[in-house]
Design an enzyme around this catalytic site. Structure first.
Site, PDB file in Angstrom:
ATOM      1  N   CYS A  42       0.327  -1.331   0.041  1.00  0.00           N
ATOM      2  CA  CYS A  42       0.107   0.086  -0.203  1.00  0.00           C
ATOM      3  C   CYS A  42       0.781   0.873  -0.126  1.00  0.00           C
ATOM      4  O   CYS A  42       0.196   2.125  -0.644  1.00  0.00           O
ATOM      5  CB  CYS A  42      -0.892  -0.641   1.169  1.00  0.00           C
ATOM      6  SG  CYS A  42      -2.022  -1.180   1.320  1.00  0.00           S
TER       7      CYS A  42
ATOM      8  N   ARG B  87      -8.052  -3.923  -3.085  1.00  0.00           N
ATOM      9  CA  ARG B  87      -7.062  -3.207  -3.871  1.00  0.00           C
ATOM     10  C   ARG B  87      -8.666  -3.720  -5.079  1.00  0.00           C
ATOM     11  O   ARG B  87      -8.481  -3.704  -5.790  1.00  0.00           O
ATOM     12  CB  ARG B  87      -5.842  -3.506  -4.514  1.00  0.00           C
ATOM     13  CG  ARG B  87      -4.966  -4.102  -2.964  1.00  0.00           C
ATOM     14  CD  ARG B  87      -3.194  -3.795  -4.479  1.00  0.00           C
ATOM     15  NE  ARG B  87      -2.635  -4.523  -2.905  1.00  0.00           N
ATOM     16  CZ  ARG B  87      -2.736  -4.135  -1.777  1.00  0.00           C
ATOM     17  NH1 ARG B  87      -2.699  -2.561  -1.513  1.00  0.00           N
ATOM     18  NH2 ARG B  87      -1.508  -4.835  -1.354  1.00  0.00           N
TER      19      ARG B  87
HETATM   20  C1  BEZ Z   1       1.100  -4.437   1.816  1.00  0.00           C
HETATM   21  O1  BEZ Z   1       2.061  -4.626   1.685  1.00  0.00           O
HETATM   22  O2  BEZ Z   1      -0.120  -3.632   1.243  1.00  0.00           O
HETATM   23  C2  BEZ Z   1       0.416  -5.019   2.556  1.00  0.00           C
HETATM   24  C3  BEZ Z   1      -0.318  -7.428   1.829  1.00  0.00           C
HETATM   25  C4  BEZ Z   1      -0.633  -7.736   2.848  1.00  0.00           C
HETATM   26  C5  BEZ Z   1      -2.129  -7.432   3.550  1.00  0.00           C
HETATM   27  C6  BEZ Z   1      -2.701  -6.583   3.393  1.00  0.00           C
HETATM   28  C7  BEZ Z   1      -1.733  -5.431   3.094  1.00  0.00           C
END
Ligand code: BEZ
Length: 237
Positions: free
Chosen positions: A54, A137
């Site tokens: 993110c 997402r």
């Molecule tokens: C992330 O790195 O943005 C992420 C990865 C797995 C679950 C939630 C967020």
């Protein structure tokens, strides 16, 4: 219905009116999509603040914001975190994170707090098979009339391709402005497809026009549309 929470969940589809909501964001309250009438707007969700994928996405989106603005397209983010988490995360991004040549990145587009998951449910962003506590997402491209024009969903582990999201905005605007369709991997300057599939009136008009077309078969005709003409029509004055 969400089988885990027993709460209603909806999945806006292409061509639907974007579901309306009021929300608190890092830039104050917003009324979506009404407040964005006359602009294109991308509503997108991320799973959680203070997570790496993110963070890379927010830095990329914030860096590309002037490009989206060129096409009269605003950005609105959302996660099911609270406002103070959002503020702390965006401050950390600005003050501490350097990534792929991006640093000192200020996220100035609104980021919605959605701890009740009300908006996330309205937009089908909660997908319990992937996660029952985090939004996937999601990307909703909404046009100036408040109509959903493109929907993308990505899983938690896969960072989005923001060049593609920009290409979608440019492609939709080009299709609207010139009554054409855009072929695979189209970029401004590439040939476009005439007529838009299914519109016989347009087909006749195009056949009669002096436009130089190349027909690969009766159902597949393309014509040149130079990059300057495209950009002149769609770039914000
Ligand atoms: C992330 O790195 O943005 C992420 C990865 C797995 C679950 C939630 C967020």
């Amino acid at each position: 219905m969400d089988t885990e929470t027993n709460l209603p969940t909806t999945l806006p589809r292409i061509g639907d009116k974007a579901p309306s909501f009021k929300a608190v964001t890092t830039q104050g309250e917003i009324q979506f999509p009404e407040q964005y009438a006359g602009s294109w707007v991308i509503l997108f969700s991320h799973p959680a603040d203070f997570t790496p994928v993110c963070t890379s996405e927010f830095m990329t989106f914030a860096t590309l914001m002037p490009e989206f603005d060129k096409y009269n397209c605003k950005l609105v983010g959302l996660s099911v975190d609270g406002l103070y988490s959002h503020i702390a995360w965006l401050r950390t991004i600005k003050e501490k994170i350097e990534y792929k040549g991006m640093k000192d990145v200020e996220v100035t587009f609104p980021l919605i707090e959605d701890i009740t998951m009300e908006v996330a449910r309205k937009y089908g962003m909660m997908q319990p098979g992937e996660s029952s506590t985090k939004a996937v997402r999601a990307v909703f491209v909404v046009d100036p009339k408040g109509i959903v024009r493109t929907v993308l969903y990505y899983p938690l582990s896969l960072g989005r391709n923001f060049d593609e999201i920009l290409r979608i905005v440019i492609g939709l605007q080009t299709a609207d402005a010139f009554s054409v369709a855009t072929p695979a991997d189209w970029r401004p300057g590439d040939d476009v497809i005439v007529p838009t599939a299914g519109s016989c009136g347009v087909a006749k008009e195009r056949m009669d026009s002096k436009d130089e077309m190349t027909c690969h078969d009766w159902f597949f005709c393309t014509k040149k549309l130079d990059k300057d003409t495209v950009l002149k029509a769609i770039v914000k004055k």
